[in-house]
Write an enzyme that holds these catalytic residues in place. Structure first.
Site, PDB file in Angstrom:
ATOM      1  N   HIS A  65      54.399  81.657  36.844  1.00  0.00           N
ATOM      2  CA  HIS A  65      53.240  81.401  37.074  1.00  0.00           C
ATOM      3  C   HIS A  65      52.404  80.819  35.922  1.00  0.00           C
ATOM      4  CE1 HIS A  65      54.872  84.079  40.278  1.00  0.00           C
ATOM      5  NE2 HIS A  65      54.092  83.357  41.040  1.00  0.00           N
TER       6      HIS A  65
ATOM      7  N   HIS B 219      56.563  88.738  45.994  1.00  0.00           N
ATOM      8  CA  HIS B 219      56.166  89.288  44.651  1.00  0.00           C
ATOM      9  C   HIS B 219      54.690  88.917  44.424  1.00  0.00           C
ATOM     10  CE1 HIS B 219      57.544  84.997  43.024  1.00  0.00           C
ATOM     11  NE2 HIS B 219      56.001  84.867  43.623  1.00  0.00           N
TER      12      HIS B 219
ATOM     13  N   GLU C  17      57.932  78.670  48.054  1.00  0.00           N
ATOM     14  CA  GLU C  17      58.519  79.707  47.356  1.00  0.00           C
ATOM     15  C   GLU C  17      60.097  80.485  48.255  1.00  0.00           C
ATOM     16  OE1 GLU C  17      54.892  81.563  44.955  1.00  0.00           O
ATOM     17  OE2 GLU C  17      55.763  82.965  46.418  1.00  0.00           O
TER      18      GLU C  17
ATOM     19  N   HIS D 198      52.167  81.762  53.021  1.00  0.00           N
ATOM     20  CA  HIS D 198      50.766  82.108  52.474  1.00  0.00           C
ATOM     21  C   HIS D 198      50.151  80.819  51.960  1.00  0.00           C
ATOM     22  CE1 HIS D 198      53.435  82.909  49.025  1.00  0.00           C
ATOM     23  NE2 HIS D 198      52.252  83.050  48.175  1.00  0.00           N
TER      24      HIS D 198
END
Length: 279
Positions: A59, A12, A240, A193
């Site tokens: 977030h 995402h 995640e 990441h």
């Protein structure tokens, strides 16, 4: 009764949403990413889900360090796109399925999962970017969406095993809901990441590929992976991917891998995507 028919997992990355919103999808950098979802857009047109349970992480849009629920389910009738500092994304309002969401909350809580019930929250790119990748830019989203926010930002996040078992509890809840609904469950975030520190920009294709293989062939094995393995191998934001295990736990043991896509890079992130169908 309602039934979960398929699961979808996808990254995402917020820059993907910006590329779409700013009309950059055909630029050389972005075109391979959006091309990778063309199959998925046709697939979901044919599947026509009534409801999507969309697992994502907030977030700092709906929650902050003042309030950090491990699992939070949106039970409202609708959810507005969040302003993440540059205005809300120009996407439709998310329409919820309050009745099913409350049913899932009740069933999961009675199965000893401490769900936080949320009746008012905005939803950020963690939820809207996957919808845009799968549905494009419609006037309104073609189905109801139940947001399920998971804390993978502030230590400690839930274990992969806890997430996998929550998926099983969600499947039980859906299958006990007295309505004829075609339900999908999506897991979002990842893949490898890291956004800060000396390892910023870390990509681990070997780990990502093994994780995708494990979703199909050995989800129980993936569920046993400790937090430190995600962080070491996939970067600090690689954690995640535990959210993908909620999706996988909600499916049958026997599944068909219908589609897979993987691409590097997208704004210093690896983009992963998989579609799994219940047999």
């Amino acid at each position: 009764m309602a039934k979960i028919t398929a699961g979808v997992a996808t990254s995402h990355v917020p820059a993907i949403g910006a590329a779409l919103d700013l009309g950059k999808t055909q630029e050389d950098y972005w075109k391979p990413i959006f091309d990778g979802y063309e199959f998925s857009k046709e697939w979901i047109k044919n599947e026509k889900p009534d409801v999507i349970i969309l697992v994502y992480n907030d977030h700092a849009s709906a929650f902050s360090l003042d309030l950090i629920p491990t699992f939070a389910i949106g039970c409202a009738e609708e959810f507005q796109p969040a302003d993440e500092g540059w205005g809300p994304r120009p996407v439709p309002t998310v329409k919820g399925h309050s009745e099913l969401a409350w049913h899932i909350a009740q069933s999961a809580i009675l199965d000893e999962f401490d769900m936080t019930i949320v009746n008012n929250m905005d939803v950020d790119h963690g939820l809207t970017v996957p919808l845009s990748l799968m549905f494009g830019q419609p006037e309104e989203w073609p189905c109801k969406i139940i947001p399920l926010a998971v804390n993978v930002v502030q230590y400690p996040p839930p274990t992969g095993n806890r997430c996998y078992n929550l998926g099983k509890a969600i499947r039980k809840a859906v299958e006990s809901f007295d309505a004829d609904l075609n339900v999908q469950i999506w897991g979002t975030g990842g893949m490898s990441h890291q956004l800060q520190g000396p390892r910023a920009g870390l990509i681990n294709k070997e780990f990502d590929t093994a994780f995708l293989d494990g979703l199909t062939k050995d989800p129980q094995g993936l569920a046993k992976m400790p937090h430190i393995d995600y962080v070491r191998e996939a970067g600090s934001e690689g954690i995640e991917m535990v959210m993908w295990l909620i999706m996988r736990g909600a499916l049958n043991d026997d599944i068909d891998e219908r589609y897979r896509f993987y691409h590097v890079p997208a704004s210093n992130c690896a983009v992963g995507h998989i579609i799994l169908e219940n047999k």
